[in-house]
Write a protein that holds these residues in place. Structure first.
Motif, PDB file in Angstrom:
ATOM      1  N   MET A   1       0.852  -1.200   0.000  1.00 30.41           N
ATOM      2  CA  MET A   1       0.000   0.000   0.000  1.00 30.41           C
ATOM      3  C   MET A   1       0.880   1.240   0.000  1.00 30.41           C
ATOM      4  N   SER A   2       0.509   2.235  -0.819  1.00 25.75           N
ATOM      5  CA  SER A   2       1.285   3.461  -0.894  1.00 25.75           C
ATOM      6  C   SER A   2       1.084   4.291   0.360  1.00 25.75           C
ATOM      7  N   LEU A   3       2.174   4.942   0.827  1.00 26.08           N
ATOM      8  CA  LEU A   3       2.101   5.823   1.976  1.00 26.08           C
ATOM      9  C   LEU A   3       1.846   7.264   1.562  1.00 26.08           C
ATOM     10  N   LEU A   4       1.785   7.521   0.239  1.00 26.35           N
ATOM     11  CA  LEU A   4       1.543   8.868  -0.239  1.00 26.35           C
ATOM     12  C   LEU A   4       0.079   9.251  -0.024  1.00 26.35           C
ATOM     13  N   PRO A   5      -0.185  10.531   0.241  1.00 23.35           N
ATOM     14  CA  PRO A   5      -1.587  10.964   0.362  1.00 23.35           C
ATOM     15  C   PRO A   5      -2.305  10.807  -0.957  1.00 23.35           C
ATOM     16  N   GLU A   6      -3.638  10.793  -0.894  1.00 16.21           N
ATOM     17  CA  GLU A   6      -4.449  10.551  -2.074  1.00 16.21           C
ATOM     18  C   GLU A   6      -4.128  11.520  -3.203  1.00 16.21           C
ATOM     19  N   SER A   7      -3.853  12.787  -2.867  1.00 19.23           N
ATOM     20  CA  SER A   7      -3.595  13.802  -3.875  1.00 19.23           C
ATOM     21  C   SER A   7      -2.242  13.641  -4.544  1.00 19.23           C
ATOM     22  N   ALA A   8      -1.403  12.752  -4.034  1.00 19.22           N
ATOM     23  CA  ALA A   8      -0.050  12.607  -4.552  1.00 19.22           C
ATOM     24  C   ALA A   8       0.153  11.291  -5.283  1.00 19.22           C
ATOM     25  N   GLN A   9      -0.912  10.738  -5.809  1.00 20.97           N
ATOM     26  CA  GLN A   9      -0.794   9.513  -6.584  1.00 20.97           C
ATOM     27  C   GLN A   9      -1.982   9.410  -7.530  1.00 20.97           C
ATOM     28  N   LEU A  10      -1.848   8.534  -8.486  1.00 17.26           N
ATOM     29  CA  LEU A  10      -2.959   8.311  -9.406  1.00 17.26           C
ATOM     30  C   LEU A  10      -4.071   7.548  -8.694  1.00 17.26           C
ATOM     31  N   PRO A  11      -5.320   7.837  -9.040  1.00 17.85           N
ATOM     32  CA  PRO A  11      -6.418   7.081  -8.429  1.00 17.85           C
ATOM     33  C   PRO A  11      -6.400   5.639  -8.916  1.00 17.85           C
ATOM     34  N   GLN A  12      -7.048   4.780  -8.170  1.00 16.14           N
ATOM     35  CA  GLN A  12      -7.174   3.387  -8.567  1.00 16.14           C
ATOM     36  C   GLN A  12      -8.157   3.263  -9.733  1.00 16.14           C
ATOM     37  N   GLY A  13      -8.075   2.143 -10.439  1.00 17.71           N
ATOM     38  CA  GLY A  13      -9.035   1.880 -11.501  1.00 17.71           C
ATOM     39  C   GLY A  13      -8.672   2.536 -12.818  1.00 17.71           C
ATOM     40  N   LEU A  14      -9.671   2.681 -13.659  1.00 17.71           N
ATOM     41  CA  LEU A  14      -9.450   3.243 -14.988  1.00 17.71           C
ATOM     42  C   LEU A  14      -9.018   4.700 -14.910  1.00 17.71           C
ATOM     43  N   LEU A  15      -8.062   5.050 -15.767  1.00 19.13           N
ATOM     44  CA  LEU A  15      -7.615   6.424 -15.888  1.00 19.13           C
ATOM     45  C   LEU A  15      -8.164   7.091 -17.146  1.00 19.13           C
ATOM     46  N   LEU A  16      -8.349   6.292 -18.192  1.00 16.68           N
ATOM     47  CA  LEU A  16      -8.763   6.859 -19.478  1.00 16.68           C
ATOM     48  C   LEU A  16      -9.513   5.802 -20.272  1.00 16.68           C
ATOM     49  N   SER A  17     -10.534   6.245 -20.990  1.00 14.64           N
ATOM     50  CA  SER A  17     -11.218   5.388 -21.959  1.00 14.64           C
ATOM     51  C   SER A  17     -11.309   6.161 -23.264  1.00 14.64           C
ATOM     52  N   TYR A  18     -11.334   5.444 -24.375  1.00 15.60           N
ATOM     53  CA  TYR A  18     -11.367   6.167 -25.645  1.00 15.60           C
ATOM     54  C   TYR A  18     -12.039   5.362 -26.744  1.00 15.60           C
ATOM     55  N   TYR A  19     -12.575   6.107 -27.698  1.00 14.65           N
ATOM     56  CA  TYR A  19     -13.081   5.549 -28.951  1.00 14.65           C
ATOM     57  C   TYR A  19     -12.162   6.067 -30.043  1.00 14.65           C
ATOM     58  N   GLY A  20     -11.538   5.160 -30.797  1.00 17.37           N
ATOM     59  CA  GLY A  20     -10.637   5.560 -31.863  1.00 17.37           C
ATOM     60  C   GLY A  20     -11.357   5.665 -33.191  1.00 17.37           C
ATOM     61  N   ASP A  21     -11.046   6.730 -33.960  1.00 19.18           N
ATOM     62  CA  ASP A  21     -11.766   6.924 -35.217  1.00 19.18           C
ATOM     63  C   ASP A  21     -11.281   6.011 -36.337  1.00 19.18           C
TER      64      ASP A  21
END
Length: 278
Positions: A1-21
């Motif tokens: 488990m990271s000891l960094l505060p929530e604001s100092a790391q990426l959130p868990q789960g999906l970061l990005l979703s996309y539809y490619g043309d």
């Protein structure tokens, strides 16, 4: 488990979703995220729950589409289903992935129409657009797009191939003027001088542009510095969720910013392929 505060790391789960043309552009976006150490899955159709359940550790999900060669009417019929499915995944950034040469027209592959459809699904107060990608020799300067070929740079409306494209020739390098033919949405710009004035000034510029009409805000990318600044503006300004019509410049910008913050590996690399049965 990271000891960094929530604001100092990426959130868990999906970061990005996309539809490619298109398919090749979809794999381009997948490559950038995968090379940054972020597990990415690309589907050839809208995934159902069973398909998604096979990839519990995924950080980015894409759908390879074909809208680059389609009419606005086709988009109105097919894109809402894909965008609804992607929005339901809850990623903080949802992207309509376009080509870094931005070839499109009001009749074919209309990026403006895709933006009008996409912003209905994530109701933020702005829609960032990042097109420049220095690694691909694509540069946006004061809202104008340039591309290099054979060691020489060209404004896109003077590019030896894109200005002569048989279906969507680029006759205007200023992307705001180009997009104005495709959407009535307000179009704004955070330019390279505002980015280089520093994070506070760039953020102030962005805050002055946001609004209930969810304007498209283009962000210049000329080099590594402006690329990181673009990533910072998008990520820190994502709010409860933001829709972005962008090239893989968006992926390059976000991962550059995350890398600067120490949230992902400093040295990007693709995983090595293992042996296959013969």
């Amino acid at each position: 488990m990271s000891l960094l505060p929530e604001s100092a790391q990426l959130p868990q789960g999906l970061l990005l979703s996309y539809y490619g043309d298109d398919f090749t552009g979809s794999t381009d976006a997948m490559e950038v995220m995968s090379a940054a150490g972020l597990p990415t899955v690309l589907f050839l159709r809208t995934p159902d729950a069973a398909m998604l359940a096979r990839f519990p550790e995924v950080r980015c999900i894409g759908i390879a589409g074909s809208s680059r060669g389609r009419s606005p009417q086709w988009m109105e019929e097919h894109l809402p289903q894909a965008f609804t499915a992607l929005a339901a995944l809850g990623a903080p950034v949802m992207q309509y992935k376009v080509c870094s040469t931005f070839d499109s027209s009001p009749e074919t592959g209309s990026i403006g129409r895709a933006i009008d459809i996409g912003t209905r699904h994530l109701r933020g107060d702005w829609s960032p657009m990042v097109v420049g990608a220095p690694r691909l020799k694509r540069y946006q300067l004061f809202g104008n797009l340039f591309a290099a070929v054979d060691g020489q740079g060209y404004r896109l409306d003077r590019h030896p191939t894109m200005s002569r494209h048989p279906v969507t020739p680029m006759d205007e390098a200023d992307l705001r003027r180009h997009l104005r033919r495709q959407t009535a949405r307000r179009l704004e710009l955070v330019d390279m001088l505002q980015l280089r004035d520093g994070a506070v000034q760039a953020q102030a510029r962005l805050e002055s542009l946001r609004g209930g009409d969810a304007p498209v805000v283009l962000i210049d990318v000329l080099d590594d510095e402006t690329q990181r600044q673009a990533g910072r503006l998008v990520w820190e300004g994502r709010g409860a969720g933001v829709f972005s019509a962008s090239s893989s410049g968006l992926q390059y910008a976000l991962t550059a910013y995350w890398r600067e913050r120490g949230w992902i590996a400093a040295q990007p690399s693709l995983p090595k392929a293992g042996p296959v049965p013969v």
